[in-house]
Write a protein that holds these residues in place. Structure first.
Motif, PDB file in Angstrom:
ATOM      1  N   TYR A 213     -62.011 108.812  50.047  1.00 58.09           N
ATOM      2  CA  TYR A 213     -62.508 110.158  49.769  1.00 58.09           C
ATOM      3  C   TYR A 213     -62.016 111.119  50.850  1.00 58.09           C
ATOM      4  N   ILE A 214     -61.200 112.100  50.433  1.00 49.39           N
ATOM      5  CA  ILE A 214     -60.496 112.951  51.393  1.00 49.39           C
ATOM      6  C   ILE A 214     -60.803 114.419  51.108  1.00 49.39           C
ATOM      7  N   PRO A 215     -61.359 115.160  52.090  1.00 50.30           N
ATOM      8  CA  PRO A 215     -61.617 116.593  51.892  1.00 50.30           C
ATOM      9  C   PRO A 215     -60.369 117.437  52.140  1.00 50.30           C
ATOM     10  N   PHE A 216     -60.059 118.308  51.193  1.00 51.29           N
ATOM     11  CA  PHE A 216     -58.924 119.222  51.310  1.00 51.29           C
ATOM     12  C   PHE A 216     -59.429 120.653  51.115  1.00 51.29           C
ATOM     13  N   VAL A 217     -58.840 121.589  51.860  1.00 57.98           N
ATOM     14  CA  VAL A 217     -59.277 122.984  51.743  1.00 57.98           C
ATOM     15  C   VAL A 217     -58.090 123.941  51.816  1.00 57.98           C
ATOM     16  N   VAL A 218     -58.342 125.152  51.346  1.00 59.93           N
ATOM     17  CA  VAL A 218     -57.494 126.317  51.635  1.00 59.93           C
ATOM     18  C   VAL A 218     -58.379 127.307  52.369  1.00 59.93           C
ATOM     19  N   LYS A 219     -57.876 127.830  53.495  1.00 62.50           N
ATOM     20  CA  LYS A 219     -58.663 128.763  54.300  1.00 62.50           C
ATOM     21  C   LYS A 219     -57.973 130.124  54.424  1.00 62.50           C
ATOM     22  N   ASP A 220     -58.799 131.148  54.455  1.00 58.81           N
ATOM     23  CA  ASP A 220     -58.377 132.491  54.862  1.00 58.81           C
ATOM     24  C   ASP A 220     -58.903 132.667  56.288  1.00 58.81           C
ATOM     25  N   LYS A 221     -58.012 132.480  57.237  1.00 53.49           N
ATOM     26  CA  LYS A 221     -58.404 132.382  58.655  1.00 53.49           C
ATOM     27  C   LYS A 221     -59.354 131.192  58.823  1.00 53.49           C
ATOM     28  N   ASP A 222     -60.641 131.433  59.163  1.00 51.92           N
ATOM     29  CA  ASP A 222     -61.575 130.317  59.343  1.00 51.92           C
ATOM     30  C   ASP A 222     -62.483 130.104  58.138  1.00 51.92           C
ATOM     31  N   ARG A 223     -62.276 130.883  57.096  1.00 53.46           N
ATOM     32  CA  ARG A 223     -63.155 130.811  55.932  1.00 53.46           C
ATOM     33  C   ARG A 223     -62.566 129.930  54.840  1.00 53.46           C
ATOM     34  N   ILE A 224     -63.351 128.966  54.366  1.00 48.32           N
ATOM     35  CA  ILE A 224     -62.923 128.156  53.230  1.00 48.32           C
ATOM     36  C   ILE A 224     -62.975 129.014  51.968  1.00 48.32           C
ATOM     37  N   ILE A 225     -61.859 129.088  51.268  1.00 51.58           N
ATOM     38  CA  ILE A 225     -61.820 129.880  50.032  1.00 51.58           C
ATOM     39  C   ILE A 225     -61.526 129.019  48.803  1.00 51.58           C
TER      40      ILE A 225
END
Length: 311
Positions: A213-225
């Motif tokens: 189970y792997i968490p992936f994100v896209v961030k705008d600076k430090d904010r998860i979007i």
């Protein structure tokens, strides 16, 4: 046909020449339910090579594969012949009958997981399994081509827009899985989408299969979007489980950038497919969602469910 035998536990010295499904492995089933398990492995006794597996959870006289998971059923080596697959099916049925079971329910993985899934479905029908359900999945084949090569022009523009805004894709450490889970659940609930898992379930699943189970994100600076939970459903397929994005970023469609990152991860890990899941809403295909997945480079694959009464 090779010198084949069905056994209930593999020897440590046995080499596995098939890609095993996460959802049928003993560790997963321990976290998934508290039911008795039964496992069957197909082995070439001449070479001591494992060629297939199926795991069951058993409740009230019924053998389920899976009991509570997206899919289960048979994991098979690509080079198994029709005769060898049929042998495996009959041996599994014979051993289940010896357990005084009355019924067998199997939901196969989508056909992109194994080269012989369609042949397996045909053989199950020939030996008396009754088809119950056919579900359509979308998945992106992982090739040497860049992600953009298979994108629709609209999605190319969205991807460019995300990069111009300097949004960043990243894989988070395992201990951040709870944060990603909460983000995804919140975004989906705001859109009145069902969410099939609660945090205690996912926490236990991660505990017994920590690498899956792997968490992936896209961030705008430090904010998860945008975010998703990547699940290694096999050693050849990454399952993109419930991706979501913040509605303030609708104009950017950061899911496209998220998918590009997942595609790159799959290439790095030498995986064969990025599984985008199904596109159903209230039992019917959401054509808009399905079309979006096609725009991302997805192709359709099918999963079949079967049922058989044991005499």
């Amino acid at each position: 046909m090779r010198n084949l035998k069905v056994i209930e536990a593999l020897l440590e010295s046995t080499k596995k020449c098939f890609s095993e499904l996460l959802y049928t492995q003993p560790n997963f089933l321990v976290g998934n339910n508290q039911l008795p398990q039964k496992h069957f492995y197909l082995v070439d006794t001449t070479t001591n090579i494992g060629l297939g597996h199926i795991g069951f959870s058993m409740e009230e006289g019924v053998a389920f594969s899976p009991f509570r998971a997206p899919f289960g059923g048979f994991s098979l080596a690509d080079d198994l012949s029709s005769t060898e697959i049929t042998f495996f099916i009959f041996e599994v049925l014979r051993r289940l009958k010896a357990q005084s079971l009355s019924n067998v329910h199997i939901k196969l993985a989508p056909s992109c997981y194994y080269k012989n899934m369609n042949l397996l479905a045909e053989n199950l029908t020939h030996v008396g399994f009754q088809p119950v359900e056919k579900l359509e999945y979308q998945a992106i084949p992982i090739t040497d081509h860049d992600f953009e090569a298979n994108l629709a022009s609209m999605e190319v523009r969205k991807l460019k827009k995300c990069k111009e805004a300097n949004f960043q894709f990243s894989r988070l450490p395992k201990h951040k899985l709870a944060d990603v889970f909460e983000f995804v659940k919140t975004q989906r609930q705001e859109k009145n989408y069902e969410f099939s898992m609660e945090w205690p379930q996912l926490k236990l699943a991660q505990k017994v299969n920590p690498e899956a189970y792997i968490p992936f994100v896209v961030k705008d600076k430090d904010r998860i979007i945008a975010a998703t939970i990547g699940i290694l459903a096999s050693d050849k397929v990454l399952y993109n489980f419930s991706p979501a994005h913040h509605p303030e970023y609708d104009q950017f469609s950061p899911i496209v950038l998220l998918t590009e990152g997942l595609y790159a991860f799959c290439r790095e890990q030498e995986l064969s497919y990025l599984d985008l899941g199904t596109s159903y809403l209230n039992g019917k295909i959401n054509e808009g969602l399905k079309q979006f997945k096609f725009h991302l480079g997805g192709q359709s694959f099918f999963s079949y469910s079967f049922n058989k009464a044991l005499p």
